[in-house]
Design a protein around this motif. Structure first.
Motif, PDB file in Angstrom:
ATOM      1  N   LEU A  20       7.007   2.933  -2.748  1.00 43.56           N
ATOM      2  CA  LEU A  20       7.350   3.106  -1.450  1.00 43.56           C
ATOM      3  C   LEU A  20       6.019   4.211  -0.724  1.00 43.56           C
ATOM      4  O   LEU A  20       5.733   3.916   0.265  1.00 43.56           O
ATOM      5  CB  LEU A  20       8.713   3.805  -1.231  1.00 43.56           C
ATOM      6  CG  LEU A  20      10.009   2.977  -1.272  1.00 43.56           C
ATOM      7  CD1 LEU A  20      11.321   3.817  -1.332  1.00 43.56           C
ATOM      8  CD2 LEU A  20       9.883   2.197   0.094  1.00 43.56           C
ATOM      9  N   GLN A  21       5.598   4.921  -1.553  1.00 46.21           N
ATOM     10  CA  GLN A  21       4.421   5.850  -0.949  1.00 46.21           C
ATOM     11  C   GLN A  21       3.275   4.819  -0.650  1.00 46.21           C
ATOM     12  O   GLN A  21       2.801   4.925   0.518  1.00 46.21           O
ATOM     13  CB  GLN A  21       4.026   6.932  -1.916  1.00 46.21           C
ATOM     14  CG  GLN A  21       4.840   7.793  -2.197  1.00 46.21           C
ATOM     15  CD  GLN A  21       4.324   8.797  -3.306  1.00 46.21           C
ATOM     16  OE1 GLN A  21       3.717   8.298  -4.375  1.00 46.21           O
ATOM     17  NE2 GLN A  21       4.649  10.125  -3.305  1.00 46.21           N
ATOM     18  N   CYS A  22       2.903   3.965  -1.363  1.00 48.82           N
ATOM     19  CA  CYS A  22       2.041   2.760  -1.206  1.00 48.82           C
ATOM     20  C   CYS A  22       2.465   1.982   0.106  1.00 48.82           C
ATOM     21  O   CYS A  22       1.497   1.770   0.976  1.00 48.82           O
ATOM     22  CB  CYS A  22       1.474   2.114  -2.227  1.00 48.82           C
ATOM     23  SG  CYS A  22       0.942   3.217  -3.631  1.00 48.82           S
ATOM     24  N   GLU A 159      -4.344  -5.244   0.343  1.00 48.63           N
ATOM     25  CA  GLU A 159      -4.422  -3.806   0.610  1.00 48.63           C
ATOM     26  C   GLU A 159      -3.094  -3.068   0.004  1.00 48.63           C
ATOM     27  O   GLU A 159      -3.660  -2.216  -0.643  1.00 48.63           O
ATOM     28  CB  GLU A 159      -4.309  -3.729   2.021  1.00 48.63           C
ATOM     29  CG  GLU A 159      -4.446  -2.222   2.438  1.00 48.63           C
ATOM     30  CD  GLU A 159      -4.248  -2.042   3.934  1.00 48.63           C
ATOM     31  OE1 GLU A 159      -4.385  -0.903   4.172  1.00 48.63           O
ATOM     32  OE2 GLU A 159      -4.332  -2.876   4.740  1.00 48.63           O
ATOM     33  N   LEU A 160      -2.037  -3.540  -0.092  1.00 43.85           N
ATOM     34  CA  LEU A 160      -0.973  -2.995  -0.974  1.00 43.85           C
ATOM     35  C   LEU A 160      -1.310  -2.855  -2.274  1.00 43.85           C
ATOM     36  O   LEU A 160      -1.135  -1.895  -2.926  1.00 43.85           O
ATOM     37  CB  LEU A 160       0.405  -3.560  -0.604  1.00 43.85           C
ATOM     38  CG  LEU A 160       1.498  -3.089  -1.497  1.00 43.85           C
ATOM     39  CD1 LEU A 160       1.967  -1.733  -1.101  1.00 43.85           C
ATOM     40  CD2 LEU A 160       2.845  -3.884  -0.982  1.00 43.85           C
ATOM     41  N   ILE A 161      -1.708  -4.045  -2.846  1.00 41.22           N
ATOM     42  CA  ILE A 161      -1.898  -4.299  -4.482  1.00 41.22           C
ATOM     43  C   ILE A 161      -2.938  -3.273  -4.908  1.00 41.22           C
ATOM     44  O   ILE A 161      -3.060  -2.793  -5.727  1.00 41.22           O
ATOM     45  CB  ILE A 161      -2.242  -5.726  -4.804  1.00 41.22           C
ATOM     46  CG1 ILE A 161      -0.950  -6.618  -4.347  1.00 41.22           C
ATOM     47  CG2 ILE A 161      -2.763  -5.773  -6.184  1.00 41.22           C
ATOM     48  CD1 ILE A 161      -0.333  -7.026  -5.318  1.00 41.22           C
ATOM     49  N   GLU A 162      -4.226  -3.088  -3.942  1.00 41.56           N
ATOM     50  CA  GLU A 162      -5.266  -2.303  -4.131  1.00 41.56           C
ATOM     51  C   GLU A 162      -4.833  -0.898  -4.295  1.00 41.56           C
ATOM     52  O   GLU A 162      -5.061  -0.158  -5.044  1.00 41.56           O
ATOM     53  CB  GLU A 162      -6.245  -2.365  -3.121  1.00 41.56           C
ATOM     54  CG  GLU A 162      -7.452  -1.406  -3.417  1.00 41.56           C
ATOM     55  CD  GLU A 162      -8.605  -1.726  -2.516  1.00 41.56           C
ATOM     56  OE1 GLU A 162      -9.479  -1.008  -2.568  1.00 41.56           O
ATOM     57  OE2 GLU A 162      -8.522  -2.716  -1.897  1.00 41.56           O
ATOM     58  N   LYS A 163      -3.772  -0.457  -3.429  1.00 37.01           N
ATOM     59  CA  LYS A 163      -3.159   0.960  -3.357  1.00 37.01           C
ATOM     60  C   LYS A 163      -2.284   1.170  -4.589  1.00 37.01           C
ATOM     61  O   LYS A 163      -2.633   2.350  -5.356  1.00 37.01           O
ATOM     62  CB  LYS A 163      -2.387   1.067  -2.138  1.00 37.01           C
ATOM     63  CG  LYS A 163      -3.208   1.386  -0.929  1.00 37.01           C
ATOM     64  CD  LYS A 163      -2.575   1.885   0.281  1.00 37.01           C
ATOM     65  CE  LYS A 163      -3.375   1.904   1.563  1.00 37.01           C
ATOM     66  NZ  LYS A 163      -4.485   2.864   1.608  1.00 37.01           N
ATOM     67  N   LEU A 164      -1.615   0.109  -4.998  1.00 35.81           N
ATOM     68  CA  LEU A 164      -0.852   0.287  -6.465  1.00 35.81           C
ATOM     69  C   LEU A 164      -1.849   0.608  -7.616  1.00 35.81           C
ATOM     70  O   LEU A 164      -1.483   0.985  -8.251  1.00 35.81           O
ATOM     71  CB  LEU A 164       0.244  -0.756  -6.435  1.00 35.81           C
ATOM     72  CG  LEU A 164       1.206  -1.003  -5.156  1.00 35.81           C
ATOM     73  CD1 LEU A 164       1.873  -2.478  -5.667  1.00 35.81           C
ATOM     74  CD2 LEU A 164       2.155   0.082  -5.664  1.00 35.81           C
ATOM     75  N   GLU A 165      -2.825  -0.037  -7.615  1.00 32.09           N
ATOM     76  CA  GLU A 165      -3.854  -0.314  -8.837  1.00 32.09           C
ATOM     77  C   GLU A 165      -4.543   0.989  -8.745  1.00 32.09           C
ATOM     78  O   GLU A 165      -4.911   1.500  -9.763  1.00 32.09           O
ATOM     79  CB  GLU A 165      -4.516  -1.307  -8.673  1.00 32.09           C
ATOM     80  CG  GLU A 165      -3.875  -2.868  -8.878  1.00 32.09           C
ATOM     81  CD  GLU A 165      -4.673  -3.932  -8.992  1.00 32.09           C
ATOM     82  OE1 GLU A 165      -4.479  -5.000  -9.469  1.00 32.09           O
ATOM     83  OE2 GLU A 165      -5.740  -3.945  -8.336  1.00 32.09           O
ATOM     84  N   THR A 166      -5.055   1.703  -7.507  1.00 33.44           N
ATOM     85  CA  THR A 166      -5.926   2.579  -7.454  1.00 33.44           C
ATOM     86  C   THR A 166      -5.322   4.140  -7.281  1.00 33.44           C
ATOM     87  O   THR A 166      -6.022   4.906  -7.611  1.00 33.44           O
ATOM     88  CB  THR A 166      -7.280   2.280  -6.583  1.00 33.44           C
ATOM     89  OG1 THR A 166      -6.412   2.324  -5.090  1.00 33.44           O
ATOM     90  CG2 THR A 166      -7.790   0.908  -6.899  1.00 33.44           C
ATOM     91  N   THR A 167      -4.244   4.201  -6.599  1.00 26.35           N
ATOM     92  CA  THR A 167      -3.758   5.318  -6.393  1.00 26.35           C
ATOM     93  C   THR A 167      -3.228   5.996  -7.446  1.00 26.35           C
ATOM     94  O   THR A 167      -2.690   5.672  -8.153  1.00 26.35           O
ATOM     95  CB  THR A 167      -2.671   5.263  -5.277  1.00 26.35           C
ATOM     96  OG1 THR A 167      -3.356   4.434  -4.062  1.00 26.35           O
ATOM     97  CG2 THR A 167      -2.124   6.375  -4.530  1.00 26.35           C
ATOM     98  N   LYS A 168      -3.584   7.337  -7.378  1.00 22.44           N
ATOM     99  CA  LYS A 168      -3.191   8.206  -8.522  1.00 22.44           C
ATOM    100  C   LYS A 168      -1.813   8.810  -8.086  1.00 22.44           C
ATOM    101  O   LYS A 168      -1.721   9.321  -7.099  1.00 22.44           O
ATOM    102  CB  LYS A 168      -4.098   9.417  -8.997  1.00 22.44           C
ATOM    103  CG  LYS A 168      -5.460   8.744  -9.473  1.00 22.44           C
ATOM    104  CD  LYS A 168      -5.249   8.068 -10.698  1.00 22.44           C
ATOM    105  CE  LYS A 168      -6.551   7.433 -11.338  1.00 22.44           C
ATOM    106  NZ  LYS A 168      -6.533   6.387 -12.177  1.00 22.44           N
ATOM    107  N   LYS A 169      -0.858   8.781  -9.081  1.00 27.75           N
ATOM    108  CA  LYS A 169       0.308   9.765  -8.535  1.00 27.75           C
ATOM    109  C   LYS A 169       0.321  11.004  -9.030  1.00 27.75           C
ATOM    110  O   LYS A 169      -0.272  11.554  -9.837  1.00 27.75           O
ATOM    111  CB  LYS A 169       1.659   8.828  -9.481  1.00 27.75           C
ATOM    112  CG  LYS A 169       2.953   9.609  -8.998  1.00 27.75           C
ATOM    113  CD  LYS A 169       3.827   8.554  -8.793  1.00 27.75           C
ATOM    114  CE  LYS A 169       5.374   9.155  -8.824  1.00 27.75           C
ATOM    115  NZ  LYS A 169       5.735   9.715  -7.773  1.00 27.75           N
TER     116      LYS A 169
END
Length: 169
Positions: A20-22, A159-169
């Protein structure tokens, strides 16, 4: 995955909160068609499919603006409603400022079709995840995303997939 296990918390809830954040960082996932207008919501929430012991299911509502601790309480409350019947655990499932979400932890998949009525004005995206698998030391989570093509295309999904793959929680 490791953070959820270290804190003895639900991986499902951690992954949903992160998803949801992404989603809320990609503008196309905030757009909906209402009548003849395109509307952009400030925040997108979640309507998860919640299974019951008898094999039936209903749809719940989780507010994105809440903390993980609050979401955990809401999920427990939704699950306590398992004795209910019908498709709704919440009066909020008809809202448009959400995504429909299903977790399918029993199997991994490479493709999935979502039941959807985009032709009748339904512009709410559907996202499903499958079984978490470990491959070559990495954890992989299958994901299926369906959106109204008048509001998003492959670039937005990427764009969403990239955020899921690269964003650190």
């Amino acid at each position: 995955y490791h953070q959820s296990k270290d804190e003895k918390k639900s991986f499902f809830l951690y992954s949903v909160h992160f998803l949801l954040q992404c989603v809320n960082e990609v503008e196309a996932f905030k757009l909906r068609i209402e009548g003849e207008q395109v509307v952009k919501y400030d925040f997108i929430h979640l309507s998860p499919t919640i299974g019951r012991e008898d094999g039936t299911f209903g749809f719940g509502f989780l507010n994105t603006m809440q903390t993980l601790k609050y979401l955990y309480k809401m999920l427990k409350r939704n699950r306590k409603s398992e004795n209910s019947t019908g498709l709704s655990f919440s009066e909020n499932i008809g809202r448009l400022d959400l995504i429909r979400y299903s977790a399918l932890p029993w199997f991994a998949f490479s493709e999935m079709k979502h039941a959807v009525s985009f032709g009748r004005g339904d512009s709410v995206p559907r996202i499903s995840t499958g079984k978490l698998i470990k491959e070559n030391g990495a954890y992989l989570l299958p994901i299926s995303i369906s959106g109204h093509h008048a509001l998003m295309d492959g670039r937005n999904v990427a764009e969403l997939i990239e955020k899921l793959e690269t964003t650190k929680k």
